[in-house]
Design a protein around this motif. Structure first.
Motif, PDB file in Angstrom:
ATOM      1  N   PHE A 151      77.427  78.883  48.321  1.00  0.00           N
ATOM      2  CA  PHE A 151      77.710  78.518  49.708  1.00  0.00           C
ATOM      3  C   PHE A 151      79.151  78.830  50.111  1.00  0.00           C
ATOM      4  O   PHE A 151      79.471  78.823  51.298  1.00  0.00           O
ATOM      5  CB  PHE A 151      77.386  77.038  49.934  1.00  0.00           C
ATOM      6  N   THR A 152      79.989  79.109  49.134  1.00  0.00           N
ATOM      7  CA  THR A 152      81.385  79.479  49.433  1.00  0.00           C
ATOM      8  C   THR A 152      81.584  80.993  49.392  1.00  0.00           C
ATOM      9  O   THR A 152      82.674  81.477  49.703  1.00  0.00           O
ATOM     10  CB  THR A 152      82.352  78.826  48.427  1.00  0.00           C
ATOM     11  N   ASP A 153      80.555  81.731  49.028  1.00  0.00           N
ATOM     12  CA  ASP A 153      80.661  83.171  48.827  1.00  0.00           C
ATOM     13  C   ASP A 153      80.758  83.880  50.179  1.00  0.00           C
ATOM     14  O   ASP A 153      79.821  83.829  50.990  1.00  0.00           O
ATOM     15  CB  ASP A 153      79.430  83.659  48.065  1.00  0.00           C
ATOM     16  N   TRP A 196      85.164  70.315  50.469  1.00  0.00           N
ATOM     17  CA  TRP A 196      84.223  71.388  50.138  1.00  0.00           C
ATOM     18  C   TRP A 196      83.288  71.654  51.305  1.00  0.00           C
ATOM     19  O   TRP A 196      83.038  72.812  51.662  1.00  0.00           O
ATOM     20  CB  TRP A 196      83.437  71.012  48.878  1.00  0.00           C
ATOM     21  N   LEU A 197      82.772  70.599  51.924  1.00  0.00           N
ATOM     22  CA  LEU A 197      81.912  70.775  53.091  1.00  0.00           C
ATOM     23  C   LEU A 197      82.664  71.449  54.229  1.00  0.00           C
ATOM     24  O   LEU A 197      82.110  72.306  54.932  1.00  0.00           O
ATOM     25  CB  LEU A 197      81.371  69.427  53.564  1.00  0.00           C
ATOM     26  N   ARG A 198      83.909  71.070  54.406  1.00  0.00           N
ATOM     27  CA  ARG A 198      84.710  71.683  55.467  1.00  0.00           C
ATOM     28  C   ARG A 198      84.923  73.171  55.176  1.00  0.00           C
ATOM     29  O   ARG A 198      84.913  74.010  56.087  1.00  0.00           O
ATOM     30  CB  ARG A 198      86.043  70.945  55.590  1.00  0.00           C
ATOM     31  N   ALA A 199      85.088  73.501  53.890  1.00  0.00           N
ATOM     32  CA  ALA A 199      85.344  74.894  53.512  1.00  0.00           C
ATOM     33  C   ALA A 199      84.135  75.790  53.746  1.00  0.00           C
ATOM     34  O   ALA A 199      84.293  76.978  54.060  1.00  0.00           O
ATOM     35  CB  ALA A 199      85.762  74.957  52.042  1.00  0.00           C
ATOM     36  N   ILE A 200      82.921  75.234  53.603  1.00  0.00           N
ATOM     37  CA  ILE A 200      81.744  76.088  53.784  1.00  0.00           C
ATOM     38  C   ILE A 200      81.281  76.138  55.230  1.00  0.00           C
ATOM     39  O   ILE A 200      80.404  76.947  55.571  1.00  0.00           O
ATOM     40  CB  ILE A 200      80.567  75.645  52.878  1.00  0.00           C
ATOM     41  N   HIS A 201      81.849  75.305  56.082  1.00  0.00           N
ATOM     42  CA  HIS A 201      81.386  75.216  57.461  1.00  0.00           C
ATOM     43  C   HIS A 201      81.354  76.586  58.146  1.00  0.00           C
ATOM     44  O   HIS A 201      80.362  76.938  58.805  1.00  0.00           O
ATOM     45  CB  HIS A 201      82.278  74.249  58.248  1.00  0.00           C
ATOM     46  N   GLU A 202      82.396  77.364  57.996  1.00  0.00           N
ATOM     47  CA  GLU A 202      82.467  78.657  58.672  1.00  0.00           C
ATOM     48  C   GLU A 202      81.488  79.667  58.090  1.00  0.00           C
ATOM     49  O   GLU A 202      81.173  80.676  58.735  1.00  0.00           O
ATOM     50  CB  GLU A 202      83.894  79.210  58.588  1.00  0.00           C
ATOM     51  N   ASN A 203      81.001  79.425  56.882  1.00  0.00           N
ATOM     52  CA  ASN A 203      80.045  80.335  56.261  1.00  0.00           C
ATOM     53  C   ASN A 203      78.609  80.124  56.758  1.00  0.00           C
ATOM     54  O   ASN A 203      77.751  80.978  56.542  1.00  0.00           O
ATOM     55  CB  ASN A 203      80.047  80.142  54.733  1.00  0.00           C
ATOM     56  N   LEU A 204      78.367  79.000  57.395  1.00  0.00           N
ATOM     57  CA  LEU A 204      76.997  78.629  57.732  1.00  0.00           C
ATOM     58  C   LEU A 204      76.506  79.303  59.013  1.00  0.00           C
ATOM     59  O   LEU A 204      77.247  79.388  59.996  1.00  0.00           O
ATOM     60  CB  LEU A 204      76.883  77.114  57.885  1.00  0.00           C
ATOM     61  N   ARG A 205      75.257  79.725  58.977  1.00  0.00           N
ATOM     62  CA  ARG A 205      74.609  80.209  60.193  1.00  0.00           C
ATOM     63  C   ARG A 205      74.294  79.034  61.109  1.00  0.00           C
ATOM     64  O   ARG A 205      74.469  79.101  62.323  1.00  0.00           O
ATOM     65  CB  ARG A 205      73.315  80.953  59.809  1.00  0.00           C
ATOM     66  N   THR A 206      73.818  77.931  60.507  1.00  0.00           N
ATOM     67  CA  THR A 206      73.477  76.739  61.270  1.00  0.00           C
ATOM     68  C   THR A 206      73.237  75.581  60.315  1.00  0.00           C
ATOM     69  O   THR A 206      73.104  75.776  59.101  1.00  0.00           O
ATOM     70  CB  THR A 206      72.211  76.982  62.121  1.00  0.00           C
ATOM     71  N   TYR A 207      73.173  74.381  60.874  1.00  0.00           N
ATOM     72  CA  TYR A 207      72.695  73.206  60.153  1.00  0.00           C
ATOM     73  C   TYR A 207      71.246  72.998  60.588  1.00  0.00           C
ATOM     74  O   TYR A 207      70.988  72.711  61.759  1.00  0.00           O
ATOM     75  CB  TYR A 207      73.539  71.974  60.515  1.00  0.00           C
ATOM     76  N   ARG A 342      82.695  65.138  62.065  1.00  0.00           N
ATOM     77  CA  ARG A 342      83.937  65.875  62.364  1.00  0.00           C
ATOM     78  C   ARG A 342      83.845  67.308  61.871  1.00  0.00           C
ATOM     79  O   ARG A 342      84.264  68.239  62.572  1.00  0.00           O
ATOM     80  CB  ARG A 342      85.132  65.157  61.734  1.00  0.00           C
ATOM     81  N   ILE A 343      83.302  67.478  60.675  1.00  0.00           N
ATOM     82  CA  ILE A 343      83.174  68.823  60.108  1.00  0.00           C
ATOM     83  C   ILE A 343      82.287  69.700  60.988  1.00  0.00           C
ATOM     84  O   ILE A 343      82.622  70.847  61.305  1.00  0.00           O
ATOM     85  CB  ILE A 343      82.622  68.750  58.674  1.00  0.00           C
ATOM     86  N   LYS A 344      81.143  69.162  61.406  1.00  0.00           N
ATOM     87  CA  LYS A 344      80.222  69.944  62.251  1.00  0.00           C
ATOM     88  C   LYS A 344      80.855  70.302  63.592  1.00  0.00           C
ATOM     89  O   LYS A 344      80.513  71.333  64.186  1.00  0.00           O
ATOM     90  CB  LYS A 344      78.920  69.166  62.466  1.00  0.00           C
ATOM     91  N   ALA A 345      81.779  69.461  64.029  1.00  0.00           N
ATOM     92  CA  ALA A 345      82.473  69.729  65.289  1.00  0.00           C
ATOM     93  C   ALA A 345      83.635  70.692  65.116  1.00  0.00           C
ATOM     94  O   ALA A 345      84.293  71.072  66.086  1.00  0.00           O
ATOM     95  CB  ALA A 345      82.974  68.412  65.902  1.00  0.00           C
ATOM     96  N   GLY A 346      83.890  71.107  63.877  1.00  0.00           N
ATOM     97  CA  GLY A 346      84.929  72.085  63.612  1.00  0.00           C
ATOM     98  C   GLY A 346      86.259  71.519  63.204  1.00  0.00           C
ATOM     99  O   GLY A 346      87.267  72.246  63.192  1.00  0.00           O
ATOM    100  N   PHE A 347      86.305  70.231  62.885  1.00  0.00           N
ATOM    101  CA  PHE A 347      87.582  69.616  62.497  1.00  0.00           C
ATOM    102  C   PHE A 347      87.613  69.306  60.997  1.00  0.00           C
ATOM    103  O   PHE A 347      86.601  68.994  60.392  1.00  0.00           O
ATOM    104  CB  PHE A 347      87.786  68.311  63.280  1.00  0.00           C
TER     105      PHE A 347
END
Length: 347
Positions: A151-153, A196-207, A342-347
């Motif tokens: 998920f971090t790749d 870790w969750l914050r770090a993968i946020h930008e990698n995700l297509r969606t939740y 907060r993470i899902k909101a981009g913070f």
């Protein structure tokens, strides 16, 4: 937590109505779908009819209705909700002496205190499933999903998805950061998982929000790798999709669990409440449950299905640590929920 039996709009429309008025001595408050007679056939055999079912859309809604005066005899919830329900006083402990299968329940789904007899049983697990890495085998190799660090790749940026569910998200994050027991995490472990969750946020297509949505995302090729419930790869495989379900990732895997709580001051028969949960835990209910995507919490009933059936449904043996999503304190769950939002909101 939203339960694994998701039926979209039908659930939302039906939450306030009985599926059919049958045994007036027992009212079961549940998710739509669990009224399936095959899930509790021993109860029907004993009493000649099913209980009366009333449906809710999610557990927050169910809780608010119950504290506002609605009364049921038993209610189906998942483990994360238990501390709040217990603290509210609306549920009472089960008498384990009236549950023949209690000694056969999977200890990892109960917690050591209950199994040791040092704590009361407020939550009776009846159904569970696994959460693990699901992937497109045409586009992704087994080696690439051998670790949760997939998920971090950056190679998969924009082609990944995890559930829009705080419990599943933190189960993944704790495992990825070296924690396989979330019952008593330190501040440092919580912060590491959150980072870790914050770090993968930008990698995700969606939740993703329900299995049908994720199935469409993977079927279309938009998502190649996801943290998913065991029913998703089974459904995709049935449709001929090239799918893998990797539970033996280096850091471990997770199981979620749901079950029934015994409502204090229920309007119906206490004896029939026990008859109902005992029917769900009966060996006869294991096959219908697994066909619905759920494993029985009764190990004897579950193992009667055979190793091949369990493996085919994403519930086979694993050789890595397993994080069981047992109840955690209200404080910990609230802290996780706030951080996840907060993470899902981009913070």
């Amino acid at each position: 937590m939203t339960h694994r039996f998701l039926l979209g709009t039908a659930t939302a429309l039906a939450f306030a109505l009985p599926a059919f008025a049958q045994d007036d001595d027992l009212l079961v408050f549940d998710y739509s779908g669990f009224e399936d007679p095959s899930f509790h056939q021993p109860y029907i055999d004993q009493h000649g009819e099913s209980p009366t079912f009333v449906f809710f859309g999610d557990e927050d809604e169910a809780f608010q209705r119950l504290v506002s005066g609605f009364r049921s005899d038993v209610t189906h919830i998942c483990a994360g909700s238990v501390p709040r329900w217990q603290a509210s006083g609306i549920i009472e402990a089960w008498d384990t002496g009236r549950i023949p299968a209690f000694g056969d329940l999977d200890g990892s789904l109960l917690g050591e205190d209950v199994m040791a007899g040092t704590a009361e049983l407020f939550f009776l697990p009846t159904d569970y499933g696994s959460t693990a890495v699901t992937y497109n085998t045409d586009e992704v190799t087994a080696e690439q999903v051998a670790s949760l660090q997939v998920f971090t790749d950056p190679a998969f940026a924009g082609r990944l998805s995890i559930p829009d569910n705080v419990d599943d998200a933190y189960a993944l994050a704790y495992l990825a950061t070296g924690v396989s027991d979330w019952s008593d995490v330190s501040d440092a472990e919580f912060e590491a998982a959150t980072d870790w969750l914050r770090a993968i946020h930008e990698n995700l297509r969606t939740y993703w929000t329900d299995p049908g949505e994720l199935g469409q995302l993977m079927g279309s090729g938009e998502v190649l790798v996801a943290w998913a419930w065991n029913e998703v790869p089974v459904a995709l495989a049935d449709e001929g999709f090239p799918v893998g379900f990797e539970r033996n990732t280096t850091e471990g895997t997770s199981v979620w669990l749901c079950g029934y709580v015994n409502m204090a001051d229920g309007p119906g028969s206490e004896d029939k409440a026990y008859d109902y949960v005992n029917a769900l835990l009966d060996i006869a209910s294991a096959q219908p449950l697994i066909e619905g995507g759920f494993g029985s919490a009764n190990t004897v009933a579950l193992n009667s299905l055979g190793a091949e059936t369990l493996e085919a449904n994403g519930l086979g043996e694993v050789t890595v640590p397993v994080l069981a999503q047992l109840p955690i304190s209200n404080e910990q769950r609230q802290r996780q929920a706030e951080a996840f939002e907060r993470i899902k909101a981009g913070f």
